[in-house]
Design a protein around this motif. Structure first.
Motif, PDB file in Angstrom:
ATOM      1  N   ARG A  63       0.825  -1.214   0.000  1.00 19.71           N
ATOM      2  CA  ARG A  63       0.000   0.000   0.000  1.00 19.71           C
ATOM      3  C   ARG A  63       0.854   1.256   0.000  1.00 19.71           C
ATOM      4  NH1 ARG A  63      -5.330  -0.889   3.893  1.00 19.71           N
ATOM      5  NH2 ARG A  63      -6.179  -2.677   2.735  1.00 19.71           N
ATOM      6  N   ILE A  64       1.937   1.227   0.766  1.00 19.28           N
ATOM      7  CA  ILE A  64       2.836   2.383   0.796  1.00 19.28           C
ATOM      8  C   ILE A  64       3.465   2.597  -0.578  1.00 19.28           C
ATOM      9  CG2 ILE A  64       5.001   3.255   1.746  1.00 19.28           C
ATOM     10  CD1 ILE A  64       4.269   1.876   4.368  1.00 19.28           C
ATOM     11  N   ALA A  65       3.880   1.505  -1.208  1.00 21.12           N
ATOM     12  CA  ALA A  65       4.490   1.618  -2.532  1.00 21.12           C
ATOM     13  C   ALA A  65       3.521   2.227  -3.536  1.00 21.12           C
ATOM     14  CB  ALA A  65       4.952   0.246  -3.002  1.00 21.12           C
ATOM     15  N   ARG A  66       2.235   1.938  -3.336  1.00 22.45           N
ATOM     16  CA  ARG A  66       1.219   2.428  -4.260  1.00 22.45           C
ATOM     17  C   ARG A  66       0.742   3.832  -3.914  1.00 22.45           C
ATOM     18  NH1 ARG A  66      -1.912  -1.670  -3.847  1.00 22.45           N
ATOM     19  NH2 ARG A  66      -3.377  -0.815  -2.321  1.00 22.45           N
ATOM     20  N   ASN A  67       0.571   4.101  -2.610  1.00 28.88           N
ATOM     21  CA  ASN A  67      -0.073   5.346  -2.194  1.00 28.88           C
ATOM     22  C   ASN A  67       0.819   6.276  -1.377  1.00 28.88           C
ATOM     23  OD1 ASN A  67      -2.546   4.358  -3.297  1.00 28.88           O
ATOM     24  ND2 ASN A  67      -2.895   3.183  -1.419  1.00 28.88           N
ATOM     25  N   GLY A  68       2.010   5.806  -0.967  1.00 29.38           N
ATOM     26  CA  GLY A  68       2.850   6.608  -0.099  1.00 29.38           C
ATOM     27  C   GLY A  68       2.378   6.532   1.347  1.00 29.38           C
ATOM     28  N   GLY A  69       2.994   7.320   2.201  1.00 25.95           N
ATOM     29  CA  GLY A  69       2.597   7.362   3.604  1.00 25.95           C
ATOM     30  C   GLY A  69       3.546   6.587   4.494  1.00 25.95           C
ATOM     31  N   LEU A  70       3.175   6.462   5.779  1.00 28.50           N
ATOM     32  CA  LEU A  70       3.991   5.805   6.779  1.00 28.50           C
ATOM     33  C   LEU A  70       3.549   4.359   6.980  1.00 28.50           C
ATOM     34  CD1 LEU A  70       4.138   8.611   9.505  1.00 28.50           C
ATOM     35  CD2 LEU A  70       5.802   8.138   7.693  1.00 28.50           C
ATOM     36  N   LEU A  71       4.511   3.504   7.288  1.00 31.48           N
ATOM     37  CA  LEU A  71       4.207   2.090   7.504  1.00 31.48           C
ATOM     38  C   LEU A  71       3.216   1.900   8.640  1.00 31.48           C
ATOM     39  CD1 LEU A  71       4.675  -0.917   6.964  1.00 31.48           C
ATOM     40  CD2 LEU A  71       6.662  -0.794   8.494  1.00 31.48           C
ATOM     41  N   VAL A  72       3.390   2.637   9.734  1.00 35.78           N
ATOM     42  CA  VAL A  72       2.503   2.445  10.888  1.00 35.78           C
ATOM     43  C   VAL A  72       1.062   2.781  10.526  1.00 35.78           C
ATOM     44  CG1 VAL A  72       2.917   4.788  11.796  1.00 35.78           C
ATOM     45  CG2 VAL A  72       2.176   2.962  13.342  1.00 35.78           C
ATOM     46  N   ASP A  73       0.852   3.799   9.695  1.00 33.98           N
ATOM     47  CA  ASP A  73      -0.511   4.161   9.297  1.00 33.98           C
ATOM     48  C   ASP A  73      -1.113   3.106   8.376  1.00 33.98           C
ATOM     49  OD1 ASP A  73      -0.355   6.519  10.758  1.00 33.98           O
ATOM     50  OD2 ASP A  73       0.418   7.669   9.058  1.00 33.98           O
ATOM     51  N   ALA A  74      -0.308   2.611   7.440  1.00 36.52           N
ATOM     52  CA  ALA A  74      -0.799   1.572   6.536  1.00 36.52           C
ATOM     53  C   ALA A  74      -1.123   0.294   7.301  1.00 36.52           C
ATOM     54  CB  ALA A  74       0.234   1.291   5.452  1.00 36.52           C
ATOM     55  N   LEU A  75      -0.277  -0.055   8.268  1.00 29.33           N
ATOM     56  CA  LEU A  75      -0.471  -1.285   9.030  1.00 29.33           C
ATOM     57  C   LEU A  75      -1.700  -1.205   9.922  1.00 29.33           C
ATOM     58  CD1 LEU A  75       0.857  -4.053   9.598  1.00 29.33           C
ATOM     59  CD2 LEU A  75       2.029  -2.964  11.521  1.00 29.33           C
ATOM     60  N   THR A  76      -1.844  -0.107  10.650  1.00 25.95           N
ATOM     61  CA  THR A  76      -2.995   0.007  11.553  1.00 25.95           C
ATOM     62  C   THR A  76      -4.300   0.127  10.768  1.00 25.95           C
ATOM     63  OG1 THR A  76      -2.652   2.408  11.731  1.00 25.95           O
ATOM     64  CG2 THR A  76      -1.638   1.017  13.419  1.00 25.95           C
ATOM     65  N   GLY A  77      -4.267   0.825   9.639  1.00 26.17           N
ATOM     66  CA  GLY A  77      -5.466   0.907   8.809  1.00 26.17           C
ATOM     67  C   GLY A  77      -5.887  -0.456   8.294  1.00 26.17           C
ATOM     68  N   LEU A  78      -4.916  -1.263   7.895  1.00 19.58           N
ATOM     69  CA  LEU A  78      -5.195  -2.620   7.439  1.00 19.58           C
ATOM     70  C   LEU A  78      -5.814  -3.455   8.553  1.00 19.58           C
ATOM     71  CD1 LEU A  78      -4.829  -4.910   5.314  1.00 19.58           C
ATOM     72  CD2 LEU A  78      -2.547  -5.282   6.322  1.00 19.58           C
ATOM     73  N   GLN A  79      -5.301  -3.319   9.767  1.00 20.96           N
ATOM     74  CA  GLN A  79      -5.826  -4.080  10.896  1.00 20.96           C
ATOM     75  C   GLN A  79      -7.285  -3.731  11.177  1.00 20.96           C
ATOM     76  OE1 GLN A  79      -2.853  -2.857  13.685  1.00 20.96           O
ATOM     77  NE2 GLN A  79      -1.476  -4.549  13.199  1.00 20.96           N
ATOM     78  N   VAL A  80      -7.606  -2.451  11.103  1.00 25.11           N
ATOM     79  CA  VAL A  80      -8.991  -2.025  11.306  1.00 25.11           C
ATOM     80  C   VAL A  80      -9.887  -2.654  10.244  1.00 25.11           C
ATOM     81  CG1 VAL A  80     -10.569  -0.055  11.306  1.00 25.11           C
ATOM     82  CG2 VAL A  80      -8.352   0.127  12.448  1.00 25.11           C
ATOM     83  N   GLU A  81      -9.460  -2.610   8.998  1.00 25.73           N
ATOM     84  CA  GLU A  81     -10.251  -3.183   7.903  1.00 25.73           C
ATOM     85  C   GLU A  81     -10.425  -4.693   8.065  1.00 25.73           C
ATOM     86  OE1 GLU A  81      -8.452  -2.212   4.187  1.00 25.73           O
ATOM     87  OE2 GLU A  81      -8.251  -0.074   4.702  1.00 25.73           O
ATOM     88  N   ASN A  82      -9.352  -5.378   8.398  1.00 28.13           N
ATOM     89  CA  ASN A  82      -9.398  -6.840   8.488  1.00 28.13           C
ATOM     90  C   ASN A  82     -10.364  -7.339   9.548  1.00 28.13           C
ATOM     91  OD1 ASN A  82      -7.511  -7.089   6.462  1.00 28.13           O
ATOM     92  ND2 ASN A  82      -5.797  -7.562   7.817  1.00 28.13           N
ATOM     93  N   ASN A  83     -10.559  -6.554  10.603  1.00 28.76           N
ATOM     94  CA  ASN A  83     -11.408  -7.001  11.716  1.00 28.76           C
ATOM     95  C   ASN A  83     -12.772  -6.311  11.749  1.00 28.76           C
ATOM     96  OD1 ASN A  83      -9.602  -8.919  12.965  1.00 28.76           O
ATOM     97  ND2 ASN A  83      -8.336  -7.180  13.578  1.00 28.76           N
ATOM     98  N   ALA A  84     -13.067  -5.537  10.717  1.00 31.42           N
ATOM     99  CA  ALA A  84     -14.317  -4.763  10.715  1.00 31.42           C
ATOM    100  C   ALA A  84     -15.565  -5.634  10.675  1.00 31.42           C
ATOM    101  CB  ALA A  84     -14.320  -3.795   9.534  1.00 31.42           C
ATOM    102  N   ALA A  85     -15.472  -6.823  10.095  1.00 31.89           N
ATOM    103  CA  ALA A  85     -16.658  -7.671   9.941  1.00 31.89           C
ATOM    104  C   ALA A  85     -16.984  -8.481  11.191  1.00 31.89           C
ATOM    105  CB  ALA A  85     -16.461  -8.610   8.756  1.00 31.89           C
ATOM    106  N   LEU A  86     -16.090  -8.519  12.156  1.00 34.22           N
ATOM    107  CA  LEU A  86     -16.346  -9.274  13.379  1.00 34.22           C
ATOM    108  C   LEU A  86     -17.421  -8.601  14.218  1.00 34.22           C
ATOM    109  CD1 LEU A  86     -12.706 -10.081  14.594  1.00 34.22           C
ATOM    110  CD2 LEU A  86     -14.283 -11.639  13.450  1.00 34.22           C
TER     111      LEU A  86
END
Length: 253
Positions: free
Chosen positions: A88-111
């Motif tokens: 995601r960073i390679a595609r959109n830029g930004g910080l690793l911590v933001d990309a990682l935490t955003g992914l975690q929120v998305e991955n668990n949103a359906a629970l």
């Protein structure tokens, strides 16, 4: 106080944990249990309460907290999260911590909220165990943080990965208007470690009094005198609230 912040700007002086390893392991286990207990007590309305973290309500924050536990509990999960976040960073830029935490929120949103809490309880012991069992060759390896410079993986495992859920418990407690759990045996040990690092980073004389069971009193020479709540102290050092003077010295969470 001789260990100044500029010493951690290179690999040779990467920051290491100051906590005893067994103490750090106990803090990790207790903190994960505190997280599960807090989430288990939330009402439906409280799950949707906005936190101080932009874009995150309590439910989103809990999704991130679970995501970190999932990452620590499984090597394939760790590799998968890291790979996707870096892509995601390679595609959109930004910080690793933001990309990682955003992914975690998305991955668990359906629970469901009950599924989320149950998964926190189920995976937490393995996550804490994996942190404790990391071999020395891994623990001593340096890691370049995007904001604070070099630290070791041992510092990440023993310190940061406990401070992160601790700070989010503060966030959630403030958001829903309930007192933060405060004991000398757990929260007080975390706060004391934060104070020690803060003192090393600014390397100036001070008197600090943090009130309540998680607080204490620290004196280092004749300098600035501060009195405040221990969790507010941590919020300021984490950048949640503005700090002046010695309180402008940031500490990672």
């Amino acid at each position: 106080m001789t260990l100044q912040s500029h010493q951690h700007n290179d690999k040779k002086h990467a920051r290491r944990p100051q906590l005893n390893r067994e103490v750090a392991a106990q803090l990790a286990s207790t903190e994960f249990a505190r997280v599960a207990d807090l989430l288990d007590r939330l009402t439906p309305d409280q799950w949707t309460t906005q936190t101080e973290c932009p874009g995150w309500d309590v439910r989103a924050m809990a999704g991130h907290m679970l995501g970190m536990i999932q990452l620590l509990a499984s090597l394939p999960e760790l590799a998968g999260q890291q790979f996707t976040a870096r892509r995601r960073i390679a595609r959109n830029g930004g910080l690793l911590v933001d990309a990682l935490t955003g992914l975690q929120v998305e991955n668990n949103a359906a629970l469901s909220t009950s599924e989320l809490v149950d998964t926190v309880r189920t995976l937490s012991p393995k996550a804490a165990r994996n942190r404790r069992r990391a071999p020395g060759i891994v623990r001593n390896h340096p890691l370049d943080d995007e904001e604070f410079g070099w630290w070791t993986y041992g510092y990440l495992f023993d310190v940061i990965l406990t401070r992160d859920p601790f700070m989010h418990r503060i966030d959630i407690s403030r958001a829903i208007g309930v007192p933060m759990t405060a004991t000398a045996e757990h929260e007080g040990v975390i706060v004391n470690d934060v104070v020690a690092e803060w003192a090393q980073r600014h390397d100036r004389p001070f008197t600090l009094e943090l009130t309540g069971p998680a607080g204490g009193r620290w004196i280092e020479g004749d300098g600035e005198s501060l009195v405040l709540d221990p969790f507010e102290f941590c919020r300021i050092l984490a950048g949640r609230a503005p700090g002046a003077g010695l309180l402008a010295t940031r500490v990672p969470f």
